[in-house]
Structures are given as structure tokens and as C-alpha cells.
Write a protein that holds these residues in place. Structure first.
Motif, PDB file in Angstrom:
ATOM      1  N   ARG A 189       2.278  -9.771   7.373  1.00 32.43           N
ATOM      2  CA  ARG A 189       1.910  -9.226   6.071  1.00 32.43           C
ATOM      3  C   ARG A 189       1.920  -7.707   6.131  1.00 32.43           C
ATOM      4  NH1 ARG A 189      -3.337  -7.351   5.424  1.00 32.43           N
ATOM      5  NH2 ARG A 189      -4.795  -7.800   7.111  1.00 32.43           N
ATOM      6  N   ARG A 190       2.256  -7.091   5.019  1.00 30.11           N
ATOM      7  CA  ARG A 190       2.317  -5.635   4.975  1.00 30.11           C
ATOM      8  C   ARG A 190       0.934  -5.058   4.724  1.00 30.11           C
ATOM      9  NH1 ARG A 190       6.503  -1.707   1.585  1.00 30.11           N
ATOM     10  NH2 ARG A 190       5.471   0.255   2.152  1.00 30.11           N
ATOM     11  N   GLU A 192      -1.328  -2.743   2.905  1.00 27.00           N
ATOM     12  CA  GLU A 192      -1.160  -2.213   1.553  1.00 27.00           C
ATOM     13  C   GLU A 192      -1.897  -0.890   1.369  1.00 27.00           C
ATOM     14  OE1 GLU A 192      -2.516  -5.339  -0.935  1.00 27.00           O
ATOM     15  OE2 GLU A 192      -0.742  -6.600  -0.610  1.00 27.00           O
ATOM     16  N   PRO A 199       3.997   1.732  -3.036  1.00 23.98           N
ATOM     17  CA  PRO A 199       4.502   1.622  -1.660  1.00 23.98           C
ATOM     18  C   PRO A 199       5.961   2.035  -1.558  1.00 23.98           C
ATOM     19  CG  PRO A 199       4.420  -0.536  -2.693  1.00 23.98           C
ATOM     20  CD  PRO A 199       3.778   0.413  -3.665  1.00 23.98           C
ATOM     21  N   THR A 209       3.432   7.330   0.968  1.00 24.61           N
ATOM     22  CA  THR A 209       3.230   6.015   1.590  1.00 24.61           C
ATOM     23  C   THR A 209       4.314   5.666   2.607  1.00 24.61           C
ATOM     24  OG1 THR A 209       4.360   4.946  -0.275  1.00 24.61           O
ATOM     25  CG2 THR A 209       1.953   5.124  -0.390  1.00 24.61           C
TER      26      THR A 209
END
Length: 712
Positions: A189-190, A192, A199, A209
Motif C-alpha cells: 500500500r502507498r 498517503e 500525490p 509529494t
């Protein structure tokens, strides 16, 4: 009218200033257009700049200038992430498949009809099903194609994180396994950002970002964006970090380093700034630290290490007698548990005890680690790098030597330095030297809690130290195979595995090498002639342990013989190795064509199908024993898991599910290992098929028991 100037007439320094503005395709077209420009085609400066800009590759001593063009091409298609060790937080990111995790039914064991796992393997697979505990072998993590090219990999206490080529950070597992009781996720998962910050994506660049450098600590991740913002992820929160008393607009942040219990940043003209990550109660021993959330920004109270803000100006002499000038300009720093260690351009090493909050009336100066300088009297001491995590660190010097330090060493040094007097001086401790790490072209060391890895200049990785509860952190195989590689059981707790002090063993990434080790290990179990040698090994005989470890280490080094020529990159070339807690990861360039050629060299012509009639040499007998030295804690654990498996199997039999799962498992095994089914005719035979379990000469000159000739 002045005559036209041809591009080839320009001086080389002007050409070198033009090249960085060209894409790879334009650069190749230009240099291929004429013989005069063709020599520039492999210009290392251009490919270095392009690779760093395109893939955000962090500075690595491994990547010398002559390799950048090669690296640019390989990163486009061949970079893969491998992970191994403890997996209870999902931090390895492996596929959720029983057959892929700790599968021992491979290679010749199936071909000869012995379709039963090695003793202990069934328990290992059960543990994996129950808790996703571990993998002793490096296995590819599941990374979606949309993630793109991986530029960097790091490990935290319960996580594995990667940085991709356009500046996004992704994570397996969880950030904080102490305060966070939720389970980690095996799905990548990124990390955030707050809603106000869009992003960066492959098609959209956002300097706020796009992360250009990041660091993973025990329970938090720090990221430095292209525009200079410092981001911190802790648990599932993300904040922009701003020290209350440091102006980050007027002073550039050059590096962020996350540690065990402190985080830090190096700010130009300010120095090394550190702070304690946000806690639930925000109450710290010794006082209260105020943290003020302002929208998406966390204003933090921090401390700055005295004397670390010095910036040397061009051609400046050391005439200033200030603390900063005496110490020199900081070149690198690491964050350990309770200490920050840093180096300066005056070839000095300092450490600083990170007490927080810092008493305003007692701000100590950094302490110089003077005993590092004379430990190698025959070598010129010139610091090349410093690396470390948690409780251990290493100083690399230009001679190729590596000097090691520990938390205990820093504690003793701090005590001796701060309590000694002229009347009763306390001797200062000296760091340690591990002989096997000296002058071996070692590029970096990655430290976990109890193990560490060395990355060598030829792209190989060696393991050192200990793996608790045989969790696989050394990457040398599951329990049975790692025993053949020299890992022995300590008789404490739950039976920890350890390599002899100072001895390293190479980590293998090719799956057929795993099958080779498993097949020979299975022969040791089923062949009566080999049983005494196996019992000798498992009973703790030091000579037998060393002989087998050296035998397989030599065989592994010769695996690509005839395929990879001297001086060439191997089929598996490790760019970066990382470790933390009880697990590890590596970013590997995989040459599939070369790897397949190496595997093919170990496969003989298909042989006729063998008889499946049971025989003493072809199946495990009830009186066969595979002796292990189990600690009381491990025996209890094994009994609990065995009882759980009996209950589970009885329930599945009662529901009629056992036969269905057996058929499904056989199909998956066939798919994973490329083994033909019994009715499909001949199967491949490997070069070791007819080799017995080796009988070796012991280091003291003696011979192992057995009836077969000695294996040279």
C-alpha cells in the motif's frame, strides 16, 4: 557572415554541458550520427546523471561510473524485490499460498516417489498457515506492475518499504507493532499524504509529494520531498514536520534519518536536529513535549547537536578555534538506540547521547571516538562511510577495512569519558574487528536486531549473526537446509539459530539451488548409509558443521560456472540489501536468460520414469530419525502446533475436505516446481541425482563415517 560551426568542432567540455539536457533516445541518436561523437556513447557522467534523475537511485558506492549505462538498461526491466525472515506482520509481501511458503516437496524428492516433506517441514507449513510466520528463503515480493521501477528498499521493525522511480513510498506490514494491535497487510500500500497535498504519480509531478530521499525507522518513516518538505508517517498518520526553533525555509534540509527511538534531519548551517516521534500520551520521562498540529503540519520540539552546523567555505582554512571548526563539517550521521553517531570532513568520528527533552542548563558537547583511529596501526585511517542501526554500527575506511561498534561500546565510552578524573582515569573501550569483513570489497552492512548482511562489490550478499526461533532472517533456508549451511541451534529459549561468530554465508536467490539443498538433505534422511553423518551434524559436532557449510558454500559459488565469466555480473546482482527486526529484503537485478542457462546446466537429459514401489531407500521408514537438539520452549511450541494440526486434519476429514485439498495442493505443487505428473512420462534428472549425501574430510584431517568414498 561567420562560417557555420559543426557540433563536432566544439570542445568536449561544451559537449558535456549539452548532454545532460538530452533524453536517452536523443543522446543515442546524436552519438550514433558520426564517428567523431561515437566515443561519447558510453559517457559515464551522462548515464550517471540520467539514471539518478530517472530512477531516483540513492548514492551507492557499489555503482561505479563505468556501470551506470548498464544499470540504466537493467533497471527498466530486471529489478525485483526479494524478502525473507519473520512474516507475522505481513512485512514480506509474499503470495498467500501454502505451497509457495516453506514448501519442501521439490526436485528429486518428488521424482523418486518420495512425495513427503522433510521432517519439520510439515510443521513449518502449518506455522505459516497459522500466522504467516517466516520464510527462510529469499522469495519475490508481490509488487504490482503499476508501482513501476523500485529505486530503494528499506526495512523497519515490522515493515518493508520501497521508493519507486517517481518518488512514491509503498509499504508491506505495519509501522508500529507495539502500539498498533491491528494486523499488518501483505498487500503493498502507498503511504498517503494529507488531502491538501495531491500525490505525485507517473503522469503528474508534485514537488511537495515527490520523495527524493527517505528513511525507515523502527516505528516511523521519514521522507524528504523535492521542494524540501519533511514528511513523517507514523501508524496510519502523515504529517509535515517542522521544528519549532528551526527555520526550514531559510535553511535547506539535506537528509532525514529515522532511528529506533529518535528521528533526525541534517539541516544546512544548523546541524543535526533530532526529536522523539509522537506518542499517544505525548508525555515523556523528564518532562512534557508539546506538539502542535497546525492543519497538516506537526510543529515539534527538537534538539540540535552542538557543533554540527559548521559549513566549510571554499578555500577556507581551519583558523577558527570554535567547536564547529574543530570538529569539522558533518559528512554523514546515523541514529541508534539512544545515540547519534556522525563523521566529519576532518576525518573524525563523534557520538552524542540523545537525551530528550534536553536540559537547558546542561547541553553536552559531542564525544570523539578517539580509540577508532589507532585500532589498525598498519592502516592509514581515512573514513569512507558510517552505517548502522539499532545497537550496532560500522565505520568503513579507505583501506577496505571495517571497524565495528555497539551500544555497549558507546555506553562504556560515555561512562569512561564523563566520569574519569585526572586522579582516577577509566580506560576507554576499543571497537572490534571482524576478520572475515576485512578487505573484501564490502559495500554496505544492513543490521537487524540480531543478524546483519554484507553486500559485496560483486553483487552477492552474505549473512552473519543469529535468527531468533529459526525465523529465517539469515536467508539460508528453513531449519533443515540452514543446518547444512552451518547454522546451529542454541540451547536457550525457543531454539535460536546462529552462525559461528564472524563467519558469513552467501544468500542464494535461485529457486533451483533451494531444491539442490533440499534434495541432498532428503537423501541424508532416507539413506541408511548417510544417517550417521547426518546425526553427527545435528548433534552439534563442530567439525562436521564446518565441513558441510564449506562444501555447500563452495558449490553455491560454482553454481554459474561456465555461464558467468570472470568479471561479469551474475544472474542475480544485488543492488541494495536491507534488514531490521527479524527480517530482510534485497533489491536484485535478475538476468533471466543467464539464470535459465545456469539452471539448464544442472539438468541432465530426461530419464525413464522410476518405479514407485516403496523401498527402504525411496521412502521414509518409521524408525528413521532426524535428530535435532530442541530446547524446552521449542518442544512445547512444536507440541502445540502438532496438536493444532491434528484437530484441524480431523475436522477436515469429518467435513470431507481432506481429499479435495490434497488434489488442489498437488496441482499447485506441479505448477510451482514444473514437475511433470506421474502419467506424463520422463522427468528431468539433475546433476546431483545420483550423488549420495556427501562424506567429507573434517577440518582436523579426520574422515566422516560412511561406506562411500570421500567427496572432494
Amino acid at each position: 557572415m561567420a562560417p557555420a560551426t559543426n557540433l563536432t568542432d566544439l570542445p568536449s567540455d561544451i559537449l558535456y554541458s549539452i548532454f545532460p539536457h538530452l533524453s536517452a533516445a536523443d543522446f543515442l541518436r546524436l552519438t550514433n550520427s558520426t564517428k567523431l561523437l561515437f566515443p561519447y556513447r558510453e559517457d559515464p557522467t551522462y548515464w550517471h546523471s540520467l539514471t539518478r534523475k530517472t530512477f531516483r537511485i540513492p548514492p551507492q558506492p557499489l555503482l561505479q561510473a563505468a556501470q551506470w549505462q548498464w544499470l540504466y538498461k537493467k533497471l527498466l526491466t530486471q529489478s525485483r524485490l526479494y524478502t525473507w525472515g519473520d512474516n507475522k506482520s505481513g512485512n514480506l509481501g509474499h503470495a498467500d499460498s501454502d505451497s509457495e511458503t516453506n514448501s519442501h516437496i521439490t526436485g528429486q524428492a518428488l521424482e523418486e516417489g518420495r512425495a513427503r516433506p522433510l521432517p519439520g517441514a510439515r510443521l513449518a507449513r502449518l506455522r505459516s498457515r497459522v500466522a504467516g510466520v517466516s520464510s527462510g528463503w529469499p522469495r519475490p515480493a508481490v509488487v504490482a506492475e503499476a508501482v513501476g521501477i523500485i529505486a530503494d528498499v528499506q526495512c523497519g521493525g515490522w515493515s518493508t518499504t520501497i521508493l519507486n522511480s517517481f518518488g512514491a513510498i509503498y509499504m508491506f506490514g505495519m509501522l508500529d507493532g507495539v502500539r498498533t494491535w491491528r494486523r499488518g497487510t501483505r498487500t503493498l500500500r502507498r503511504l498517503e499524504f494529507p488531502p491538501a497535498y495531491p500525490p505525485t504519480t507517473k503522469d503528474r509531478y508534485e514537488p511537495s509529494t515527490a520523495i527524493r530521499q527517505y528513511s525507515t525507522g523502527r516505528s516511523s518513516v521519514l521522507g524528504l520531498a523535492d521542494d524540501g518538505k519533511v514528511w513523517m508517517w507514523q501508524d496510519y498518520m502523515s504529517f509535515q514536520v517542522k521544528p519549532v526553533h528551526v527555520d526550514l525555509l531559510a535553511n535547506k534540509v539535506e537528509k532525514v534519518v529515522a532511528g529506533w527511538d529518535q528521528n533526525s534531519m541534517y539541516v544546512a548551517d544548523v546541524g543535526i536536529v533530532y526529536w522523539t516521534p509522537v506518542q499517544d500520551s505525548d508525555i515523556l520521562q523528564g518532562g512534557r513535549r508539546e506538539t502542535i498540529p497546525v492543519h497538516d503540519t506537526m510543529l515539534i520540539e527538537s534538539a540540535t547537536i552542538p557543533g554540527t552546523g559548521f559549513r566549510r567555505k571554499k578555500n577556507e582554512r581551519d583558523s577558527n578555534d570554535s567547536l564547529e571548526s574543530r570538529n569539522g563539517q558533518v559528512t554523514n550521521h546515523i541514529v541508534l538506540a539512544g545515540y547519534i553517531v556522525f563523521t566529519t570532513d576532518r576525518n573524525k568520528i563523534f557520538f552524542y547521547r540523545t537525551i530528550f527533552p534536553m536540559p537547558a542548563f546542561d547541553i553536552p558537547e559531542p564525544i570523539e571516538l578517539i580509540t577508532f583511529y589507532n585500532i589498525l596501526p598498519d592502516q592509514k585511517f581515512h573514513v569512507r562511510d558510517i552505517q548502522g542501526a539499532f545497537t550496532r554500527f560500522a565505520v568503513f575506511i579507505d583501506s577496505g577495512n571495517i571497524i565495528m561498534g555497539t551500544e555497549e561500546f558507546l555506553d562504556a565510552f560515555h561512562h569512561a569519558f564523563t566520569t574519569s578524573s585526572s586522579n582516577a582515569p577509566i580506560p576507554l573501550p576499543t571497537p572490534s574487528i571482524i576478520p572475515s569483513l576485512q578487505c573484501k570489497t564490502i559495500i554496505s552492512l544492513a543490521f537487524g536486531d540480531h543478524h546483519f548482511h554484507a553486500l559485496h562489490g560483486n553483487g552477492t550478499v552474505t549473512s552473519y549473526g543469529q535468527e531468533l526461533r529459526r525465523c529465517g532472517a539469515l536467508g539460508l533456508g528453513e531449519r533443515e537446509e540452514s543446518t547444512l549451511r552451518g547454522v546451529y541451534v542454541e540451547h536457550i529459549g525457543f531454539g535460536n539459530g546462529r552462525l559461528p561468530d564472524g563467519e558469513g554465508r552467501t544468500v542464494w536467490f535461485d529457486p533451483l539451488m533451494e531444491a539442490w539443498l533440499q534434495d541432498l538433505g532428503t537423501k541424508a534422511v532416507v539413506d541408511v548409509e548417510a544417517k550417521e553423518r547426518l546425526n553427527m551434524l545435528n548433534s552439534g559436532h563442530v567439525g562436521a558443521r564446518d565441513a558441510f557449510a564449506n562444501y555447500f558454500e563452495t558449490g553455491g559459488a560454482e553454481w554459474e560456472e561456465g555461464v558467468t565469466k570472470k568479471g561479469e555480473m551474475g544472474a542475480y546482482f544485488v543492488l541494495k540489501v536491507a534488514a531490521a527486526g527479524w527480517h530482510s529484503a534485497a533489491l536484485v537485478l535478475v538476468d533471466d536468460e543467464k539464470a535459465e542457462k545456469a539452471r539448464a546446466a544442472h539438468v541432465l537429459e530426461p530419464s525413464p520414469a522410476k518405479s514407485r514401489d516403496p523401498s527402504p531407500a525411496g521412502s521414509l521408514q518409521s524408525n528413521d530419525s532426524y535428530v535435532h537438539i530442541d530446547s524446552p520452549g521449542e518442544q512445547l511450541t512444536n507440541a502445540v502446533y502438532a496438536f493444532y494440526e491434528w484437530v484441524r486434519e480431523f475436522g477436515r476429514w469429518f467435513l470431507g475436505l481432506t481429499q479435495r485439498d490434497a488434489s488442489r495442493e498437488a496441482a499447485v505443487q506441479h505448477e510451482n516446481h514444473g514437475i511433470e505428473r506421474p502419467d506424463e512420462g520422463p522427468r528431468p534428472v539433475y546433476t546431483w541425482t545420483n550423488h549420495p549425501f556427501p562424506r567429507l574430510r573434517l577440518p582436523d584431517g579426520g574422515e566422516m563415517p560412511g561406506e562411500i568414498p570421500l567427496t572432494e
